[in-house]
Design a protein around this motif. Structure first.
Motif, PDB file in Angstrom:
ATOM      1  N   ASP A  46       0.016  27.938 -63.604  1.00 22.36           N
ATOM      2  CA  ASP A  46      -1.140  27.286 -63.844  1.00 22.36           C
ATOM      3  C   ASP A  46      -0.614  26.137 -62.247  1.00 22.36           C
ATOM      4  N   THR A  47      -0.918  26.586 -61.269  1.00 24.56           N
ATOM      5  CA  THR A  47      -0.604  25.847 -59.934  1.00 24.56           C
ATOM      6  C   THR A  47      -1.776  24.793 -59.745  1.00 24.56           C
ATOM      7  N   SER A  48      -2.332  24.446 -60.208  1.00 26.00           N
ATOM      8  CA  SER A  48      -3.743  23.333 -59.475  1.00 26.00           C
ATOM      9  C   SER A  48      -2.290  21.636 -59.790  1.00 26.00           C
ATOM     10  N   ALA A  49      -1.561  21.941 -59.372  1.00 23.71           N
ATOM     11  CA  ALA A  49      -0.966  20.191 -59.334  1.00 23.71           C
ATOM     12  C   ALA A  49       0.396  20.855 -58.168  1.00 23.71           C
ATOM     13  N   ALA A  50       1.006  22.099 -57.853  1.00 22.06           N
ATOM     14  CA  ALA A  50       1.855  22.798 -57.399  1.00 22.06           C
ATOM     15  C   ALA A  50       1.973  21.921 -56.087  1.00 22.06           C
ATOM     16  N   SER A  51       2.532  21.859 -55.473  1.00 21.25           N
ATOM     17  CA  SER A  51       2.946  22.480 -54.084  1.00 21.25           C
ATOM     18  C   SER A  51       4.352  22.755 -53.273  1.00 21.25           C
ATOM     19  N   GLY A  64       5.901  25.323 -56.404  1.00 28.06           N
ATOM     20  CA  GLY A  64       6.249  25.273 -57.305  1.00 28.06           C
ATOM     21  C   GLY A  64       5.493  23.817 -57.954  1.00 28.06           C
ATOM     22  N   ASN A  65       5.803  23.313 -59.414  1.00 28.40           N
ATOM     23  CA  ASN A  65       5.376  22.402 -59.526  1.00 28.40           C
ATOM     24  C   ASN A  65       6.539  21.138 -60.055  1.00 28.40           C
ATOM     25  N   GLU A  66       5.750  19.421 -59.631  1.00 26.42           N
ATOM     26  CA  GLU A  66       6.923  19.223 -58.831  1.00 26.42           C
ATOM     27  C   GLU A  66       8.502  19.064 -60.633  1.00 26.42           C
ATOM     28  N   GLU A  68      10.091  21.327 -61.935  1.00 29.10           N
ATOM     29  CA  GLU A  68      10.085  23.137 -62.770  1.00 29.10           C
ATOM     30  C   GLU A  68      10.604  23.777 -61.539  1.00 29.10           C
TER      31      GLU A  68
END
Length: 192
Positions: A46-51, A64-66, A68
């Motif tokens: 799930d990369t919906s909140a990744a940056s 990646g996700n904050e 992680e």
């Protein structure tokens, strides 16, 4: 005809044989008693909140996700001549494996050959290319990207200017662009 008759009799005799009785050393297993097989492919993360974030040394960006581990890293080997771009897909890999890693976005498709590589205490997928390689232009624009590693899922990467700026920085060998002053303006005074 005479030659085929003996062959026919041998074949006919073979058809008359009885099946052998089952052997005692063969273990029979019911399919209902078997555990379900684990899937070999990993699901897409799930990369919906990744940056994107910049590494502490400033020579890599990570997606990646904050909080992680990163899912994708772009690193620049600025001291190499010519500078090299390293693409790392952080996903399960085994020694000796290789794969084709397509990245789609910014109006193009690039296919990177990646190999299982040991680094930072993990086996991951890695490709190294000269920073000037035109395949890297897939990262140059601000549009969404989709990066798929067969069996390890797809990364849906929201559009950002960060990969393009990082690529340009790498291509000039990690140099900060010099801003030239207009000779008609006096030094130190802002333009009107």
């Amino acid at each position: 005809m005479r030659r085929t008759l003996p062959l026919f009799l041998v074949l006919l005799a073979a058809c008359d044989r009885q099946p052998e009785p089952p052997r005692d050393d063969v273990q029979r297993v019911s399919l209902e008693d078997m555990e379900p097989r684990q899937p070999l492919a990993d699901p897409s993360p799930d990369t919906s909140a990744a940056s994107w974030s910049v590494a502490a040394n400033g020579q890599a960006i990570r997606f990646g996700n904050e909080g992680e581990p990163p899912l994708l890293t772009l690193a620049c080997m600025v001291n190499d001549e010519p500078p090299e771009m390293v693409i790392i897909r952080h996903a399960r890999a085994l020694p000796g494996q290789g794969a084709l890693f397509p990245v789609l976005g910014n109006g193009m498709t690039s296919r990177f050959m990646v190999d299982a590589t040991l680094g930072d205490n993990e086996w991951h997928w890695e490709a190294r290319l000269p920073a000037e390689d035109p395949q890297l232009d897939v990262f140059a624009g601000p549009r969404d990207l989709v990066a798929t590693l067969p069996g390890r899922g797809s990364l849906e990467i929201a559009g950002s200017r960060i990969p393009g700026e990082f690529l340009e920085w790498c291509r000039v060998g990690g140099q900060t662009p010099q801003v030239e002053n207009d000779p008609s303006e006096p030094a130190g005074e802002p333009a009107a």
